[in-house]
Design a protein around this motif. Structure first.
Motif: not given
Lengths: 250, 277
Positions: B15-33
């Motif tokens: 398994p992988a533990l990712d130490v660096h993730v942001h919510p999509l609310d901040c960045f990314g190609l997809t808008k979230v509600s």
């Protein structure tokens, strides 16, 4: 069938890579790549990029799965001779332009591009080879906007034009033009971001996307992962090879 | 090779533990509600690549480079909401701005001591050489949580408050008891790795930048196999593309496993509930 339309061989001055063709092939074979289209990296930095094509033909000729992709430069006086030489190589199916590195405006390539149509060759025009934020301080090369490559495809409707190295956002921004231009395609070697290819597939672009690895500069695992991880098998198969099989005269 | 076979081949053996993730609310190609939608999209995408847990930090929905105290609080509340929705997946980090050292210390008390966040995030408001970071690092030592500090070396020029790797080395030396994770291995590059190699309390995350060949091997050679940790910088980057920087290398399997999980697991406080494998 997995066809890598955007690979390289050779050395890159600002970042060490293991770029001999044997190593590049092995790194891609590990992930099942069947056909590899390669250009010489050194051509980007040579005042006459044609100088590396002959060696490429010689090396590639020893491997049945390697398709040499010569770099042509319309501002070098002998480009017609270079094209004529390329047409004598049976496994040259497309040529590469690196307009950012010569540099030249794409309009300067119009005569060359029409000549490619006559020879039934496709072209891949590279937007970037290296993130401008990470280039050598004294060798900064701005990207060619993908939209300029779309303009080029519209000026040459009989030519198959592949945008090389565009990022996900750029490809998404060209959605309407990609769908409207039957001769325009994009390789996905520099797509990134969450669900980087899935978002393009959801925009209806599956048939317009082509697999490229950007090896040896980039890691092949990453190239394959961005395509297969998020997609249904049939969409992945189209991008990995079926589309390239269809649009290039192999 | 068929896509289905390839998917199987690319699947991580651990398994992988990712130490660096942001919510999509901040960045990314997809808008979230909503935070719920945000959590679902991140988790679905992460799991397809083999990522099971994520250290999560919001930089606020508007991503200001110099956020106010109120914006940091709002960002942290969003992160906590996502943690509360999916406590088995998200490991929340507290985002603070060293322009406001006292208020940052108070926010760390609220989020780490109070709400059991598991780390602290610093971005580009001030370089790591700024004394405004010192009270923040003192809190990190007090609570025994890691600090993840953004860094880059940009040919096109760093932002005024954006740290260079040498700045982060300075921070690590000022606070030798702190556990500092420097972000963006590929952004820091072959030069940045050397800038921090001498700091035993400084770890390097693999997030961000392109999947350039050879850099992770160089980082492991320079820092040792236990000071490199997997991070993606999703949703700006793709989980699997960034995993390639570990899984697509020539490193031995035990080192890959440590980068993907154990090295980060050892940095997190006990209440994170993340054991080594």
């Amino acid at each position: 069938m997995i066809i890598d339309l955007n690979a390289f061989t050779g050395h890159w001055p600002s970042h060490p890579v293991t770029g001999d063709l044997n190593s590049v092939r092995a790194s891609l074979h590990e992930y099942g790549v069947d056909r590899i289209c390669v250009s010489p990296l050194e051509a980007a930095w040579c005042r006459n990029p044609h100088r590396f094509n002959e060696a490429l033909y010689r090396t590639a000729g020893t491997f049945p799965d390697v398709y040499p992709v010569p770099v042509l430069d319309p501002t070098v006086a002998t480009w017609k001779k270079e094209l004529e030489r390329a047409t004598r190589e049976l496994r040259v199916k497309l040529v590469r332009l690196l307009p950012a590195y010569s540099p030249y405006a794409l309009e300067a390539a119009d005569e060359l591009l029409e000549a490619l149509v006559a020879e039934n060759l496709a072209v891949i025009i590279q937007t970037r080879l290296e993130d401008p934020r990470r280039q050598h301080q004294l060798a900064q090369v701005p990207d060619i906007p993908a939209a300029e490559i779309a303009n080029t495809a519209e000026r040459h409707p009989a030519l198959t034009v592949i945008i090389g190295g565009a990022r996900t956002g750029e490809i998404r921004g060209l959605k309407d033009r990609l769908l409207a231009s039957p001769n325009l395609y994009a390789d996905v070697s520099q797509c990134d971001g969450l669900d980087a290819i899935k978002v393009l597939v959801e925009e209806g672009l599956t048939e317009k996307l082509l697999f490229g690895s950007h090896a040896p500069l980039f890691i092949p695992y990453s190239a394959l992962s961005r395509v297969v991880t998020d997609l249904a098998d049939e969409d992945a198969a189209a991008i990995l090879g079926d589309n390239a099989e269809r649009i290039i005269t192999w | 090779m068929k896509p289905a076979e390839l998917k199987e081949k690319l699947k991580p053996a651990w398994p992988a533990l990712d130490v660096h993730v942001h919510p999509l609310d901040c960045f990314g190609l997809t808008k979230v509600s909503s935070a719920r939608e945000d959590a679902n999209l991140l988790i679905e995408s992460a799991r397809r690549s083999g990522v099971e847990k994520m250290c999560l930090f919001s930089l606020h929905t508007t991503c200001p480079r110099e956020p106010t105290v109120a914006e940091c609080i709002e960002a942290n509340d969003y992160t906590l909401t996502m943690r509360d929705l999916e406590p088995d997946v998200f490991l929340p980090f507290c985002y603070v701005n060293p322009m406001y050292p006292d208020e940052s210390a108070a926010e760390i008390d609220r989020c780490v001591q109070g709400a059991k966040m598991v780390g602290i995030k610093l971005w580009v408001a001030r370089r790591a050489t700024d004394p405004g970071l010192d009270p923040i690092l003192e809190k990190a030592v007090e609570y025994n949580v890691p600090v993840l500090q953004h860094a880059w070396i940009k040919t096109t020029g760093n932002l005024v408050g954006e740290s260079f790797p040498a700045d982060v080395a300075d921070l690590a030396q000022r606070h030798p008891k702190a556990k500092i994770i420097m972000a963006h291995m590929n952004g820091c590059g072959l030069r940045g790795i050397e800038d921090v190699a001498h700091c035993p309390n400084l770890y390097l995350d693999t997030s961000g930048g392109d999947p350039d060949s050879g850099i992770t091997e160089t980082a492991v050679a320079a820092l040792g196999p236990n000071r490199v940790v997997y991070g993606s910088d999703a949703p700006i980057r793709h989980f699997g593309v960034q995993l390639g920087k570990t899984l697509g290398t020539t490193l031995p399997d035990n080192v890959k496993r440590d980068i993907l999980w154990n090295n980060t697991a050892r940095l997190l406080p006990e209440w994170a509930g993340v054991d080594t494998i």
